[in-house]
Design a protein around this motif. Structure first.
Motif, PDB file in Angstrom:
ATOM      1  N   ARG A   1       0.851  -1.179   0.000  1.00  0.00           N
ATOM      2  CA  ARG A   1       0.000   0.000   0.000  1.00  0.00           C
ATOM      3  C   ARG A   1       0.889   1.232   0.000  1.00  0.00           C
ATOM      4  O   ARG A   1       2.010   1.193   0.510  1.00  0.00           O
ATOM      5  N   ALA A   2       0.407   2.330  -0.578  1.00  0.00           N
ATOM      6  CA  ALA A   2       1.241   3.523  -0.719  1.00  0.00           C
ATOM      7  C   ALA A   2       0.449   4.789  -0.414  1.00  0.00           C
ATOM      8  O   ALA A   2      -0.762   4.854  -0.635  1.00  0.00           O
ATOM      9  N   VAL A   3       1.154   5.793   0.093  1.00  0.00           N
ATOM     10  CA  VAL A   3       0.595   7.131   0.300  1.00  0.00           C
ATOM     11  C   VAL A   3       1.604   8.162  -0.185  1.00  0.00           C
ATOM     12  O   VAL A   3       2.813   7.888  -0.261  1.00  0.00           O
ATOM     13  N   LYS A   4       1.106   9.353  -0.505  1.00  0.00           N
ATOM     14  CA  LYS A   4       1.975  10.409  -1.044  1.00  0.00           C
ATOM     15  C   LYS A   4       1.553  11.754  -0.478  1.00  0.00           C
ATOM     16  O   LYS A   4       0.360  12.025  -0.299  1.00  0.00           O
ATOM     17  N   LEU A   5       2.538  12.616  -0.204  1.00  0.00           N
ATOM     18  CA  LEU A   5       2.280  13.986   0.226  1.00  0.00           C
ATOM     19  C   LEU A   5       3.165  14.905  -0.600  1.00  0.00           C
ATOM     20  O   LEU A   5       4.386  14.701  -0.674  1.00  0.00           O
ATOM     21  N   GLU A   6       2.561  15.911  -1.221  1.00  0.00           N
ATOM     22  CA  GLU A   6       3.259  16.781  -2.170  1.00  0.00           C
ATOM     23  C   GLU A   6       3.428  18.177  -1.582  1.00  0.00           C
ATOM     24  O   GLU A   6       2.519  18.704  -0.949  1.00  0.00           O
ATOM     25  N   PHE A   7       4.607  18.773  -1.838  1.00  0.00           N
ATOM     26  CA  PHE A   7       4.904  20.107  -1.323  1.00  0.00           C
ATOM     27  C   PHE A   7       5.440  20.997  -2.446  1.00  0.00           C
ATOM     28  O   PHE A   7       6.328  20.577  -3.191  1.00  0.00           O
ATOM     29  N   PRO A   8       4.926  22.236  -2.570  1.00  0.00           N
ATOM     30  CA  PRO A   8       5.544  23.178  -3.511  1.00  0.00           C
ATOM     31  C   PRO A   8       6.986  23.457  -3.088  1.00  0.00           C
ATOM     32  O   PRO A   8       7.260  23.669  -1.900  1.00  0.00           O
ATOM     33  N   ILE A   9       7.899  23.458  -4.032  1.00  0.00           N
ATOM     34  CA  ILE A   9       9.307  23.667  -3.693  1.00  0.00           C
ATOM     35  C   ILE A   9       9.523  25.036  -3.068  1.00  0.00           C
ATOM     36  O   ILE A   9      10.358  25.192  -2.163  1.00  0.00           O
ATOM     37  N   GLU A  10       8.756  26.035  -3.480  1.00  0.00           N
ATOM     38  CA  GLU A  10       8.949  27.375  -2.922  1.00  0.00           C
ATOM     39  C   GLU A  10       8.621  27.440  -1.439  1.00  0.00           C
ATOM     40  O   GLU A  10       9.069  28.354  -0.726  1.00  0.00           O
ATOM     41  N   ASP A  11       7.826  26.463  -0.948  1.00  0.00           N
ATOM     42  CA  ASP A  11       7.497  26.439   0.477  1.00  0.00           C
ATOM     43  C   ASP A  11       8.589  25.796   1.323  1.00  0.00           C
ATOM     44  O   ASP A  11       8.588  25.926   2.556  1.00  0.00           O
ATOM     45  N   LEU A  12       9.519  25.101   0.686  1.00  0.00           N
ATOM     46  CA  LEU A  12      10.615  24.430   1.402  1.00  0.00           C
ATOM     47  C   LEU A  12      11.827  25.355   1.424  1.00  0.00           C
ATOM     48  O   LEU A  12      12.904  25.033   0.924  1.00  0.00           O
ATOM     49  N   ASP A  13      11.633  26.529   2.027  1.00  0.00           N
ATOM     50  CA  ASP A  13      12.609  27.598   1.875  1.00  0.00           C
ATOM     51  C   ASP A  13      13.655  27.664   2.981  1.00  0.00           C
ATOM     52  O   ASP A  13      14.601  28.449   2.888  1.00  0.00           O
ATOM     53  N   ASP A  14      13.506  26.846   4.038  1.00  0.00           N
ATOM     54  CA  ASP A  14      14.526  26.811   5.076  1.00  0.00           C
ATOM     55  C   ASP A  14      14.418  25.490   5.829  1.00  0.00           C
ATOM     56  O   ASP A  14      13.511  24.686   5.588  1.00  0.00           O
ATOM     57  N   LYS A  15      15.348  25.271   6.752  1.00  0.00           N
ATOM     58  CA  LYS A  15      15.399  23.992   7.468  1.00  0.00           C
ATOM     59  C   LYS A  15      14.134  23.731   8.285  1.00  0.00           C
ATOM     60  O   LYS A  15      13.602  22.600   8.254  1.00  0.00           O
ATOM     61  N   PRO A  16      13.588  24.716   9.030  1.00  0.00           N
ATOM     62  CA  PRO A  16      12.344  24.457   9.751  1.00  0.00           C
ATOM     63  C   PRO A  16      11.188  24.063   8.836  1.00  0.00           C
ATOM     64  O   PRO A  16      10.389  23.187   9.186  1.00  0.00           O
ATOM     65  N   ALA A  17      11.089  24.678   7.659  1.00  0.00           N
ATOM     66  CA  ALA A  17      10.019  24.333   6.723  1.00  0.00           C
ATOM     67  C   ALA A  17      10.186  22.912   6.199  1.00  0.00           C
ATOM     68  O   ALA A  17       9.201  22.178   6.030  1.00  0.00           O
TER      69      ALA A  17
END
Length: 214
Positions: free
Chosen positions: A168-184
């Motif tokens: 079974r599989a699951v996926k979570l997608e994130f816009p790259i612009e939101d991954l702008d620092d280590k806490p994010a």
């Protein structure tokens, strides 16, 4: 047809921009992978085209897309010490999928897709998806050749049941612009871990722990 000098200057600027982008993507993926102590690198694969040519293969006979490996690519991580040809119940495959442009290359085939026909880049997206593939009972299968290569991704928050294997599989997608620092980045991993627990009952104590910044 000659290439104008001004265009070549644009090309040089573009290569420097692509280097900076790819360096940043590599840093993001390394930070994400560091949060999963239970997993180790397994393999990687470009999507909808070949990887860069090996030394004995003439790249001039290939697509120009083959020389842009981080345009769309997946990086796979397996449980430390697992038998890749005999999956055990509870083991799971971790995937990071980089989609630098949400254009569907298959729409522009057969033949090499022509980027000049793609339309506006402002109307597409750049994302990183985290995917988990969990084996639910022992099976003779190879994660890459049997499961991953012939299965589609889950959509939305749905759980995908693989047709031919107990996976079974699951996926979570994130816009790259939101991954702008280590806490994010850590917050994104935290959200993914919550999804694993809720949908696949994965709460691996060997996953690195941290306080969510959210």
């Amino acid at each position: 047809m000659p290439i104008p000098k001004e265009t070549l200057a644009d090309v040089r600027r573009a290569y420097r921009l692509i280097w900076g982008y790819q360096r940043r993507i590599m840093d993001i993926l390394n930070l994400m992978a560091d949060e999963f102590d239970s997993h180790e690198f397994y393999c990687w694969k470009t999507l909808d085209r070949d990887p860069p040519a090996k030394r004995g293969t003439n790249p001039l006979k290939k697509w120009a897309w083959d020389l842009l490996p981080l345009y769309q690519a997946s990086f796979l991580y397996t449980s430390v010490g697992s038998d890749l040809g005999a999956l055990k119940a509870g083991e799971w495959l971790l995937e990071f999928y980089v989609n630098s442009d949400s254009i569907d290359l298959k729409r522009y085939q057969p033949g090499e897709p022509d980027a000049l026909k793609f339309g506006s880049a402002e109307k597409t997206n750049s994302t990183i998806s985290l995917v988990a593939w969990k084996c639910t009972s022992d099976t003779k299968a190879d994660w890459f050749r049997d499961v991953w290569s012939y299965s589609g991704w889950p959509t939305g928050s749905d759980v995908l049941q693989i047709e031919d294997y107990p996976v079974r599989a699951v996926k979570l997608e994130f816009p790259i612009e939101d991954l702008d620092d280590k806490p994010a980045i850590k917050a994104a991993v935290s959200d993914f871990r919550a999804l694993l627990k809720a949908k696949l009952e994965i709460a691996d104590p060997t996953i690195a722990q941290f306080d969510s910044p959210r």
